[in-house]
Design an enzyme around this catalytic site. Sequence first.
Site, mmCIF file in Angstrom:
data_model
loop_
_atom_site.group_PDB
_atom_site.id
_atom_site.type_symbol
_atom_site.label_atom_id
_atom_site.label_comp_id
_atom_site.label_asym_id
_atom_site.label_seq_id
_atom_site.Cartn_x
_atom_site.Cartn_y
_atom_site.Cartn_z
ATOM 1 N N SER A 134 15.830 7.101 8.603
ATOM 2 C CA SER A 134 16.972 7.766 7.976
ATOM 3 C C SER A 134 16.846 7.750 6.450
ATOM 4 C CB SER A 134 18.262 7.090 8.461
ATOM 5 O OG SER A 134 19.396 7.873 8.213
ATOM 6 N N ASP A 146 18.997 10.198 14.919
ATOM 7 C CA ASP A 146 18.688 9.219 13.873
ATOM 8 C C ASP A 146 17.785 8.093 14.376
ATOM 9 O OD1 ASP A 146 19.156 6.937 11.937
ATOM 10 O OD2 ASP A 146 20.457 8.444 11.033
#
Length: 345
Positions: A50, A200
């Site tokens: 991320s 994610d």
Amino acid sequence: MLSGKDCALRAKPRVALGLQGGGAYGAYGWGIIDRLLEEHVEIVAVSGASAGALNGAALVTGLATGGDAAAQAALARLWRAVADRSPLRGLDLLGASGPLFEPFLNRSLAFGRDFAAYVSPFLPALRSMQPLRAVASASLDLDLLARQDHLPLYVSATDILTGAPRLFSGAEVTLDALMASACLPELFDAVEIDGRRYWDGGYSANPALDPLVFGDHGATDLIVVQLTPFETYEVGMLPSEMASRVSDISFNACLMRDLKTLTELQAYALAAEPRSERMRAIAAINIHLLQAPCSLAGGGVSKLDTRWSTLGGLRDLGRATAERWLAGTGAAIGEESSLRAGGAA
């Protein structure tokens, strides 16, 4: 600390860097990395999830083009681009801040995130991650990122169907891979790559440590930069506060598991003669965790707050945290693990 005569008297540490994700808290990670670069350690591999993946991309392209100073400039360029494209940019221009305004803004951002899943389908630019794509395209040399072989970069994402981590490296580290690593499902549509859909990377590998330990990079040390503290002072009773804590626990779970496994295996390997190549690799690397302070927990600063004033403050906090860590623990780099079984530093 590493700088000075003591550093000159021993071999230069070779550091594998693990960068946790955490939205706007990535600017805190920027501050950590910025300070570490001033110690001129040799970074030999990077793994990120991320915001950590975006920091990693800026770091490796900067190092590839101009060393430590260029890497510092690349990180600053990334986070300036985040602030310049922030929907909250106008608040800085208006000078909106203060002890009454900041809690109101944080509550508003938390409320917005809670209802994002209901609103975002009507915002196609948001769902397709256009603002974040624009940030990455404007601030990162994506062509160099895909072709550079100067420094290995591993970017993690989570396969929606299996829940397993997918690691992208080398030419696989494209704009889509970076977006997949940062794809929060309540805000964004899943990112499709090679017929698979991803969310994610923080859900499954935050960050992935295996390639840093077992990737044969010759690292003397593994330094993990944490963005979300394991502990918090308290958890409020508002739904948004509880949801935030659930998110923090979820995104820390895999890191806690991986560090526990690595430190326990290292204690075992150091107590006995390791026979397997993987156990020898664990025994040979020094493990360090640069823990995030509890002041980052509890919602005092939202992970969605991308104003330059907030990002600059987070950067400064990261630099100060790294400074304290280097003063207290930096001498262990290149010498021994500062994180041991049971989490004792």
